[in-house]
Design a protein around this motif. Structure first.
Motif, short mmCIF file in Angstrom:
data_model
loop_
_atom_site.label_atom_id
_atom_site.label_comp_id
_atom_site.label_asym_id
_atom_site.label_seq_id
_atom_site.Cartn_x
_atom_site.Cartn_y
_atom_site.Cartn_z
N ARG A 275 -16.19 -46.91 27.27
CA ARG A 275 -14.92 -47.62 27.39
C ARG A 275 -13.91 -46.82 28.23
N SER B 189 -22.32 -47.48 27.35
CA SER B 189 -22.15 -47.75 25.92
C SER B 189 -22.01 -49.26 25.73
N THR C 114 -28.74 -51.05 19.72
CA THR C 114 -29.08 -52.38 20.22
C THR C 114 -29.31 -52.38 21.73
N SER D 210 -17.19 -42.24 22.90
CA SER D 210 -16.68 -41.53 21.72
C SER D 210 -17.80 -40.88 20.89
N GLN E 242 -24.05 -45.66 16.46
CA GLN E 242 -24.99 -46.60 17.11
C GLN E 242 -25.30 -46.16 18.55
N ASN F 62 -14.72 -36.04 27.78
CA ASN F 62 -13.87 -36.94 27.00
C ASN F 62 -12.48 -36.33 26.90
P1 FAD Z 1 -14.88 -46.01 22.33
O1 FAD Z 1 -15.39 -45.74 20.97
O2 FAD Z 1 -13.67 -46.85 22.46
O3 FAD Z 1 -14.65 -44.59 22.99
C1 FAD Z 1 -14.09 -44.44 24.29
C2 FAD Z 1 -13.90 -42.95 24.49
O4 FAD Z 1 -13.46 -42.72 25.81
C3 FAD Z 1 -12.87 -42.32 23.56
O5 FAD Z 1 -13.44 -41.23 22.87
C4 FAD Z 1 -11.76 -41.86 24.51
O6 FAD Z 1 -11.16 -40.64 24.10
C5 FAD Z 1 -12.53 -41.69 25.80
N1 FAD Z 1 -11.71 -41.85 26.99
C6 FAD Z 1 -10.84 -42.85 27.29
N2 FAD Z 1 -10.35 -42.66 28.54
C7 FAD Z 1 -10.92 -41.56 29.03
C8 FAD Z 1 -10.81 -40.86 30.26
N3 FAD Z 1 -10.03 -41.30 31.26
N4 FAD Z 1 -11.52 -39.71 30.43
C9 FAD Z 1 -12.32 -39.23 29.44
N5 FAD Z 1 -12.46 -39.85 28.24
C10 FAD Z 1 -11.77 -41.00 28.06
N6 FAD Z 1 -22.74 -48.88 20.83
C11 FAD Z 1 -23.51 -48.38 21.82
O7 FAD Z 1 -23.05 -47.61 22.67
N7 FAD Z 1 -24.82 -48.77 21.91
C12 FAD Z 1 -25.40 -49.61 21.03
O8 FAD Z 1 -26.58 -49.94 21.18
C13 FAD Z 1 -24.60 -50.13 19.96
N8 FAD Z 1 -25.15 -50.94 19.03
C14 FAD Z 1 -24.36 -51.36 18.00
C15 FAD Z 1 -24.93 -52.13 16.97
C16 FAD Z 1 -24.16 -52.54 15.90
C17 FAD Z 1 -24.81 -53.34 14.82
C18 FAD Z 1 -22.80 -52.19 15.85
C19 FAD Z 1 -21.96 -52.62 14.68
C20 FAD Z 1 -22.22 -51.45 16.83
C21 FAD Z 1 -22.98 -51.02 17.93
N9 FAD Z 1 -22.44 -50.26 18.96
C22 FAD Z 1 -23.25 -49.74 19.92
C23 FAD Z 1 -20.98 -50.08 19.08
C24 FAD Z 1 -20.49 -48.73 18.58
O9 FAD Z 1 -20.18 -48.81 17.21
C25 FAD Z 1 -19.19 -48.33 19.34
O10 FAD Z 1 -18.24 -49.36 19.20
C26 FAD Z 1 -19.44 -48.09 20.84
O11 FAD Z 1 -20.50 -47.20 21.02
C27 FAD Z 1 -18.16 -47.50 21.43
O12 FAD Z 1 -18.33 -47.33 22.80
P2 FAD Z 1 -17.48 -46.22 23.56
O13 FAD Z 1 -17.78 -44.89 23.00
O14 FAD Z 1 -17.68 -46.44 25.01
O15 FAD Z 1 -15.98 -46.69 23.24
#
Ligand code: FAD
Length: 320
Positions: free
Chosen positions: A208, A233, A251, A266, A270, A285
């Motif tokens: 994200r 992600s 997934t 993050s 999952q 991060n």
């Molecule tokens: P976030 O959790 O929002 O993290 C974003 C990170 O980016 C934060 O730590 C923030 O500090 C950092 N950030 C923001 N801007 C910057 C920047 N400019 N420079 C550096 N860092 C920055 N997730 C998966 O990934 N894969 C799966 O297969 C998967 N399956 C799932 C299955 C189920 C049943 C469920 C309920 C959830 C699943 N998820 C899965 C979702 C998972 O729970 C998280 O919501 C997801 O992984 C979050 O993605 P993220 O880390 O990209 O986003």
């Protein structure tokens, strides 16, 4: 010594690296007998022999050309009947896992999928698997029939081991199921020129924090400097910034590269489920408290848009 069937993953005779890794593991539990199907099957023999295959069973027929698994199951079963092996090994691709499952049902055996290691045991091969988002490592063995085991890519080194690799043609009789399905059309996906996500030695992923589809160019540039695959992600995929085929996690796809670089991710459980067995993990991060830092080997607290382009430039400079 007992023979171990190894299902060969190849493209027109070019053997894919996960198969060579399988041969390393197969030699721990017996003598590898490779099964290569389809166009160029016989061309795989030299490489397979150089990695320890004592025999290469080949079959080519139009039925193997398309993404139809049943003809391949018929052929692997024919090899199984001919060899009476102590185990059957396949790499953990989507296609091979389907072939493995169908073969296991046909021969009345247990199956272990996504093993990350394999060793000989008193009562048959013992497979190591990673469970509950890699919170646990389990060791298991098949207690019914001849074990059918799929192994994740990058789980074992590729080792040279000279063997005869004698080529024998495998006679295959196709079942009604195999000939009852036809592929009517196919649309090839545009190639990115990058390695397959699950096979890549290096994976560079964005989450994200990448904050937009167009910004994935920053992640792709780093990936290309390293010859890596691009992962994402679920948050990035759900936002429509990157295709689902590149999603890493529970997934999505499960990867186990030598190096995994997570950018703006993050570290949700999952996501970890799909990458925690990577050999070296690096994260960028901007939040020092992000859970991803609990599992990294190297962490950079900083804005990915400042850090990643510098890293890419440095790598490209060093490459010359
Ligand atoms: P976030 O959790 O929002 O993290 C974003 C990170 O980016 C934060 O730590 C923030 O500090 C950092 N950030 C923001 N801007 C910057 C920047 N400019 N420079 C550096 N860092 C920055 N997730 C998966 O990934 N894969 C799966 O297969 C998967 N399956 C799932 C299955 C189920 C049943 C469920 C309920 C959830 C699943 N998820 C899965 C979702 C998972 O729970 C998280 O919501 C997801 O992984 C979050 O993605 P993220 O880390 O990209 O986003």
């Amino acid at each position: 010594m007992a023979e171990v069937l190894v299902y060969v993953d190849h493209l027109d005779g070019a053997v894919r690296k996960p198969t060579l890794e399988l041969l390393t593991l197969a030699r721990r539990i017996g003598e590898p007998v490779a099964v290569a199907l389809g166009n160029g099957a016989a061309d795989t023999a030299d490489v397979l022999a150089e990695h320890g295959a004592v025999k290469v069973l080949t079959a080519d027929a139009p039925e193997f050309a398309d993404y139809l698994v049943v003809p391949k199951v018929d052929a692997l079963q024919a090899a199984f009947d001919a060899v009476s092996p102590a185990a059957v090994l396949l790499s953990s691709s989507a296609e091979a896992k389907e072939i493995a499952a169908r073969l296991a049902v046909r021969i009345g055996s247990g199956i272990i999928t996504d093993a990350v290691d394999l060793e000989a045991g008193d009562q048959g091969p013992v497979a190591t698997q990673s469970a509950f988002a890699a919170s646990y490592t389990t060791k298991s063995r098949v207690s019914k029939g001849v074990p059918v085991i799929t192994v994740k890519p990058n789980s074992a080194p590729v080792e040279a081991a000279s063997a005869a690799g004698a080529v024998e043609t495998l006679a295959v009789t196709f079942s009604a199921q195999a000939t009852g399905t036809k592929v009517l059309s196919r649309t090839p996906r545009e190639s990115t020129g990058r390695p397959e996500l699950t096979e890549a030695a290096i994976v560079v992923s964005g989450g994200r924090g990448v904050n937009g589809a167009e910004n994935f160019a920053v992640i792709e540039a780093l990936a290309d400097s390293l010859g890596a695959a691009v992962g994402a992600s679920r948050a990035a995929v759900d936002a429509g910034w990157y295709p689902h085929t590149n999603q890493v996690g529970q997934t999505g796809k499960s990867v186990s590269p030598q190096l995994y670089i997570a950018n703006g991710i993050s570290g949700a459980i999952q996501h970890r489920a799909g990458m925690q067995t990577s050999k070296t993990i690096v994260a960028v991060n901007k939040d020092a408290e992000a859970p991803i830092f609990d599992l990294v080997d190297y962490g950079v607290v900083g804005d990915l848009f400042a850090v990643v382009p510098q890293l890419t430039e440095e790598i490209n400079t060093r490459k010359g």
